[in-house]
Design an enzyme around this catalytic site. Structure first.
Site, short mmCIF file in Angstrom:
data_model
loop_
_atom_site.label_atom_id
_atom_site.label_comp_id
_atom_site.label_asym_id
_atom_site.label_seq_id
_atom_site.Cartn_x
_atom_site.Cartn_y
_atom_site.Cartn_z
N LYS A 52 0.85 -1.20 0.00
CA LYS A 52 0.00 0.00 0.00
C LYS A 52 0.88 1.24 0.00
CE LYS A 52 -3.95 1.98 2.55
NZ LYS A 52 -4.84 1.82 3.72
N SER A 128 -9.76 1.87 2.76
CA SER A 128 -8.87 2.58 1.88
C SER A 128 -7.85 1.69 1.17
CB SER A 128 -8.13 3.66 2.67
OG SER A 128 -7.31 3.08 3.65
N SER A 152 -10.01 -0.48 6.99
CA SER A 152 -9.45 -0.36 5.65
C SER A 152 -8.74 -1.58 5.08
CB SER A 152 -8.49 0.83 5.59
OG SER A 152 -9.21 2.01 5.42
N1 GLN Z 1 -13.18 4.26 6.03
C1 GLN Z 1 -12.52 4.66 7.22
C2 GLN Z 1 -12.09 6.11 7.10
O1 GLN Z 1 -12.33 6.67 6.10
C3 GLN Z 1 -11.37 3.75 7.49
C4 GLN Z 1 -10.07 4.20 7.01
C5 GLN Z 1 -8.93 3.28 7.36
O2 GLN Z 1 -9.11 2.25 8.00
N2 GLN Z 1 -7.75 3.69 6.98
O3 GLN Z 1 -11.55 6.67 8.00
#
Ligand code: GLN
Length: 448
Positions: A52, A128, A152
């Site tokens: 990532k 994400s 995410s």
């Molecule tokens: N969807 C969540 C957010 O937007 C999770 C993000 C994550 O786990 N990095 O914060």
């Protein structure tokens, strides 16, 4: 490694999982491994992996999918997890797309391109770590690393039909992970199988002197936990995880999975995690607060893109931040700065911390009697590209089933458990006690 690049060549124009490839170096390393072959016992010998793009890779562009870091082509060091993969002889294929600074649930917040769901490219891959999930699902790499602050890893794993693990907070070093919300962030693997997940975790887990929050706890051989035996396993199924907002096909699929567990000799009972309904609100306050502090370092001075327009220093900070950050990142910085400001701190941040404790207590109470908590990973299967972009709040509520795990700091894994009517994967989430990844691996593997 060659096949990896061939597959990327064949599908990535459509899937758009990769932001940067490291072909020359990867092929060179593969050749080297071929020649050595002596170390074939290394846990990930020759395995093509994707990383990532919020995990720092030495001399390899690391953008966090942000225009702010578009020119960050030569980081000075490798994240600890990247070093660990290298020592286990995995081969880094390239860097994977994501929501900008890991803020998002659909990959549509990437400032480059929206990664597509390989099962149906009209749909989002989740986020994400959407690039990390899509690359594994599309066969571009054997496994990938993602980061999970509020779901995410698990949510995109569920949407793309792969296995995604968020380890216990402190299990894996965060050194070299660009911080979003430091008290919640964890790096973890996305894989095709539970066994691969166990192997990768074994490689990346452990105490690291460079991260004071990494725990000094022995790293077991996680693959030893994959016995296939779940007789007598005690499963708790929170009624809040099958309640309002969870689609019927997701509920039905989870009920089928519980039948499989019954047939394997496990027992399940309904329980309550009463504070679940406050998790999303608490998370978005806490995560945004921490993000507003963490992202203060992006000022156009030390790294990243500097605005050309400014004529004095203060304008240079302001303009670099205005031009560099996307809308969602700005929204979080404003929300977080507001929540932390004098006079509001007690009403928002402190209250959210209290809710966090209550959510943790909910889990602790349940774990006094049960080995694992099981439910869906997400309320619905993947949604269409563009479907939720105009409404950040609906997008946030999609995280309701993954966020409590981050707030409590416990481990959770998502494994594929079926398909929706329109052929999209559904994920089963298995949650365990602090540092009890062995239990969730055992439960996930027996089901798989
Ligand atoms: N969807 C969540 C957010 O937007 C999770 C993000 C994550 O786990 N990095 O914060």
């Amino acid at each position: 490694v060659n096949e990896s690049y061939q597959q990327i060549e064949a599908v990535d124009k459509e899937v758009q999982a990769f932001l940067t490839l490291d072909k020359e170096k990867a092929l060179e390393k593969a050749k080297q491994l071929d020649a050595e072959n002596s170390d074939a016992a290394a846990l990930l010998f020759g395995m093509p992996a994707g990383i990532k793009d919020n995990i720092v890779t030495k001399n390899l562009r690391t953008t966090c999918a942000s225009q702010f870091l578009d020119n960050f082509t030569d980081p000075l060091y490798d994240a600890t997890v990247v070093k660990s993969l290298d020592e286990a002889k995995a081969v880094n294929i390239g860097k994977l797309n994501m929501d900008e600074f890991a803020m998002g649930s659909s990959n549509e917040n990437s400032s480059y391109a929206a990664t597509r769901n390989p099962w149906n490219t009209d749909y989002v891959p989740g986020g994400s770590s959407g690039g990390s999930a899509a690359a594994v699902a599309a066969g571009e790499v054997l496994f990938s690393l993602g980061s999970d602050t509020g779901g995410s890893i698990r949510q995109p794993a569920a949407f793309c039909g792969v296995v995604g693990l968020k380890p216990t907070y402190g299990r894996v070093s965060r050194f070299g992970l660009v911080a979003f919300a430091s008290s919640l962030d964890q790096i973890g693997p996305l894989t095709r199988t539970v066994e691969d997940s166990a192997r990768v975790l074994e490689v990346i887990a452990g105490r690291d002197a460079m991260d004071s929050t990494s725990a000094d706890i022995e790293v077991p051989r996680f693959t030893d936990a994959l016995t296939g035996d779940v007789k007598g396993l005690k499963i708790a199924v929170p009624k809040e995880y099958l309640g309002e907002g969870v689609s019927k096909e997701v509920k039905d699929t989870i009920m089928e999975a519980l039948k499989v567990y019954e047939s394997l000799g496990a027992e399940w009972e309904e329980v309550s995690l009463p504070h679940t309904k406050y998790a999303v609100a608490a998370y978005y306050l806490l995560a945004s607060s921490e993000a507003s502090a963490n992202l203060a370092r992006f000022d156009g001075v030390r790294y990243g893109v500097r605005s050309e327009k400014a004529t004095n220093m203060l304008d240079m900070f302001k303009m670099s931040r205005s031009e560099g950050f996307g809308d969602e990142v700005k929204r979080r910085i404003m929300l977080g700065t507001y929540a932390l400001s004098s006079g509001y701190y007690d009403a928002f941040y402190k209250k959210a911390q209290k809710v966090r404790k209550l959510i943790n207590n909910d889990f602790e109470r349940v774990f006094e009697q049960y080995d694992v908590v099981i439910g869906p990973t997400t309320p619905t299967p993947a949604f269409k590209v563009g479907e939720k972009t105009d409404d950040p709040l609906t997008m946030y509520t999609n995280d309701i089933l993954t966020i409590p795990v981050n707030l409590a700091g416990i481990p959770g894994i998502s494994v594929p458990c079926g398909f929706s009517e329109n052929g999209l994967p559904i994920g089963l989430q298995i949650i365990g006690k602090h540092f009890d990844e062995e239990m969730i691996f055992r439960a996930a593997h027996a089901y798989e």
